[in-house]
Design a protein around this motif. Sequence first.
Motif, PDB file in Angstrom:
ATOM      1  N   PHE A 204       0.830  -1.201   0.000  1.00 37.36           N
ATOM      2  CA  PHE A 204       0.000   0.000   0.000  1.00 37.36           C
ATOM      3  C   PHE A 204       0.866   1.252   0.000  1.00 37.36           C
ATOM      4  N   ILE A 205       0.335   2.315  -0.583  1.00 40.88           N
ATOM      5  CA  ILE A 205       0.949   3.637  -0.519  1.00 40.88           C
ATOM      6  C   ILE A 205      -0.088   4.586   0.057  1.00 40.88           C
ATOM      7  N   GLY A 206       0.224   5.267   1.122  1.00 42.78           N
ATOM      8  CA  GLY A 206      -0.713   6.201   1.729  1.00 42.78           C
ATOM      9  C   GLY A 206      -1.619   5.535   2.744  1.00 42.78           C
ATOM     10  N   ASN A 207      -2.339   6.364   3.488  1.00 47.28           N
ATOM     11  CA  ASN A 207      -3.181   5.868   4.579  1.00 47.28           C
ATOM     12  C   ASN A 207      -4.511   5.292   4.100  1.00 47.28           C
ATOM     13  N   THR A 208      -4.991   5.718   2.945  1.00 46.03           N
ATOM     14  CA  THR A 208      -6.298   5.267   2.485  1.00 46.03           C
ATOM     15  C   THR A 208      -6.255   3.837   1.943  1.00 46.03           C
ATOM     16  N   GLN A 209      -5.055   3.354   1.592  1.00 38.87           N
ATOM     17  CA  GLN A 209      -4.859   2.018   1.028  1.00 38.87           C
ATOM     18  C   GLN A 209      -5.572   1.841  -0.305  1.00 38.87           C
ATOM     19  N   ARG A 210      -5.907   2.948  -0.975  1.00 40.93           N
ATOM     20  CA  ARG A 210      -6.487   2.860  -2.313  1.00 40.93           C
ATOM     21  C   ARG A 210      -5.404   2.823  -3.385  1.00 40.93           C
ATOM     22  N   GLN A 211      -4.185   3.199  -3.016  1.00 42.78           N
ATOM     23  CA  GLN A 211      -3.056   3.084  -3.931  1.00 42.78           C
ATOM     24  C   GLN A 211      -2.355   1.764  -3.633  1.00 42.78           C
ATOM     25  N   ILE A 212      -2.504   0.821  -4.557  1.00 46.26           N
ATOM     26  CA  ILE A 212      -2.022  -0.544  -4.341  1.00 46.26           C
ATOM     27  C   ILE A 212      -0.875  -0.848  -5.291  1.00 46.26           C
ATOM     28  N   VAL A 213       0.166  -1.431  -4.748  1.00 48.07           N
ATOM     29  CA  VAL A 213       1.310  -1.877  -5.539  1.00 48.07           C
ATOM     30  C   VAL A 213       1.237  -3.397  -5.642  1.00 48.07           C
ATOM     31  N   LEU A 214       1.170  -3.924  -6.867  1.00 51.09           N
ATOM     32  CA  LEU A 214       1.175  -5.372  -7.047  1.00 51.09           C
ATOM     33  C   LEU A 214       2.625  -5.848  -7.064  1.00 51.09           C
ATOM     34  N   LEU A 215       3.005  -6.581  -6.023  1.00 51.30           N
ATOM     35  CA  LEU A 215       4.378  -7.032  -5.865  1.00 51.30           C
ATOM     36  C   LEU A 215       4.631  -8.380  -6.531  1.00 51.30           C
ATOM     37  N   ASN A 216       3.560  -9.161  -6.693  1.00 51.68           N
ATOM     38  CA  ASN A 216       3.715 -10.495  -7.274  1.00 51.68           C
ATOM     39  C   ASN A 216       2.461 -10.829  -8.089  1.00 51.68           C
ATOM     40  N   ARG A 217       2.464 -10.418  -9.349  1.00 51.23           N
ATOM     41  CA  ARG A 217       1.298 -10.660 -10.205  1.00 51.23           C
ATOM     42  C   ARG A 217       1.087 -12.153 -10.455  1.00 51.23           C
ATOM     43  N   GLN A 218       2.169 -12.897 -10.570  1.00 57.08           N
ATOM     44  CA  GLN A 218       2.051 -14.336 -10.839  1.00 57.08           C
ATOM     45  C   GLN A 218       1.359 -15.047  -9.686  1.00 57.08           C
ATOM     46  N   GLN A 219       1.729 -14.705  -8.461  1.00 56.46           N
ATOM     47  CA  GLN A 219       1.094 -15.333  -7.310  1.00 56.46           C
ATOM     48  C   GLN A 219      -0.364 -14.915  -7.204  1.00 56.46           C
ATOM     49  N   LEU A 220      -0.650 -13.649  -7.527  1.00 58.84           N
ATOM     50  CA  LEU A 220      -2.030 -13.170  -7.497  1.00 58.84           C
ATOM     51  C   LEU A 220      -2.877 -13.939  -8.517  1.00 58.84           C
ATOM     52  N   ALA A 221      -2.345 -14.155  -9.710  1.00 56.38           N
ATOM     53  CA  ALA A 221      -3.065 -14.897 -10.733  1.00 56.38           C
ATOM     54  C   ALA A 221      -3.306 -16.334 -10.303  1.00 56.38           C
ATOM     55  N   SER A 222      -2.381 -16.918  -9.558  1.00 59.11           N
ATOM     56  CA  SER A 222      -2.549 -18.303  -9.107  1.00 59.11           C
ATOM     57  C   SER A 222      -3.658 -18.418  -8.085  1.00 59.11           C
ATOM     58  N   LEU A 223      -3.960 -17.317  -7.392  1.00 58.46           N
ATOM     59  CA  LEU A 223      -5.046 -17.339  -6.384  1.00 58.46           C
ATOM     60  C   LEU A 223      -6.414 -17.274  -7.047  1.00 58.46           C
ATOM     61  N   ASP A 224      -6.455 -16.729  -8.265  1.00 57.16           N
ATOM     62  CA  ASP A 224      -7.707 -16.706  -9.012  1.00 57.16           C
ATOM     63  C   ASP A 224      -7.737 -17.951  -9.879  1.00 57.16           C
ATOM     64  N   LEU A 225      -8.317 -19.026  -9.348  1.00 55.56           N
ATOM     65  CA  LEU A 225      -8.229 -20.331  -9.996  1.00 55.56           C
ATOM     66  C   LEU A 225      -8.929 -20.370 -11.326  1.00 55.56           C
ATOM     67  N   GLN A 226      -9.867 -19.439 -11.568  1.00 54.75           N
ATOM     68  CA  GLN A 226     -10.606 -19.434 -12.820  1.00 54.75           C
ATOM     69  C   GLN A 226     -10.030 -18.438 -13.812  1.00 54.75           C
ATOM     70  N   HIS A 227      -8.916 -17.813 -13.467  1.00 54.97           N
ATOM     71  CA  HIS A 227      -8.352 -16.765 -14.338  1.00 54.97           C
ATOM     72  C   HIS A 227      -7.799 -17.387 -15.619  1.00 54.97           C
TER      73      HIS A 227
END
Length: 227
Positions: A204-227
Motif C-alpha cells: 500500500f501507498i498512503g493511509n487510504t490504502q487505495r493506492q495498491i502496488v502489485l508485488l507479485n502478479r504471478q502469485q495473485l493470478a494463481s489465487l484466481d483459480l478461474q483466471h
Amino acid sequence: MFVRITTDASPRPNSLKDLGMTSASNPIVSLNEFTYKKGTEIYGEKEPADYVYQVKSGAVRSYKLLSDGRRQIGAFHLAGDIFGLENGNEHRFTAEAIVDTTVRLIKRQSLELVAESDAMVARNMLSMTTSNLQHAEDHMLLLGRKTSLERVAAFLLEMDKRLSGVDVMALPMSRRDIADYLGLTLETVSRAISHLHDLGVLGFIGNTQRQIVLLNRQQLASLDLQH
C-alpha cells in the motif's frame, strides 16, 4: 452496461470518434460534455436510454438496489470506457459518479442513424454489445463460483489489466464499492486484502490504502483459480 476499450487481435473503438460520434465526422451528431460531482447520479434505472456515454476523466459505477436494500454493482467505468448503450429503451442500472467525473455523451438516436449508413460504426456497436455480454457472463461466474479470496484476486487482476499494468493502481472506488461489486461484505474484502498483503502479493501507498502496488502478479493470478 460495461465496455472497456482495449487493443487486441480484433481492434475495438477506443473513442467516440471511432464510432462516428463527433460533429466533425458527421453533421447529424451533436456531442456534449458534462461534469458530475462525486456521488451524483448520471442516469437512473428504468430511465429512458436516450444517450450513450464515455468517461473522459474520473470513474462511474453502475448498480442496482435489490429489494432488501442491498446494492449490487454491475460494473465500474474508468477513463476511456463507453457505457449506457442498452439493448432496450430503458437503462437497466443506475450510473453514478464515484469521484468528480467528466463524461462525453451523444444521443443514441444519432448514433443509430450513423450506424444505418456506416458499416464500420454498426460493427463497432455490435462489438460493444458483445463485450457487454462477455462481461456480464464473467461477472456471473465470479459471483456464483469463486471463493471470497478468488473474487478479490480476480478484481485486482481486472483493475491491473484495465489500468495498463501500471506499477501503482490508484483505485477510485472504496472497499464498500468493491464489496458490492464482488457480492461480499466489507469485512470480508478487508480481510482478503490484508491476507494478500501478509502474503507479500501487494503493498500500500498512503493511509487510504487505495493506492495498491502489485508485488507479485504471478502469485495473485494463481489465487484466481478461474483466471
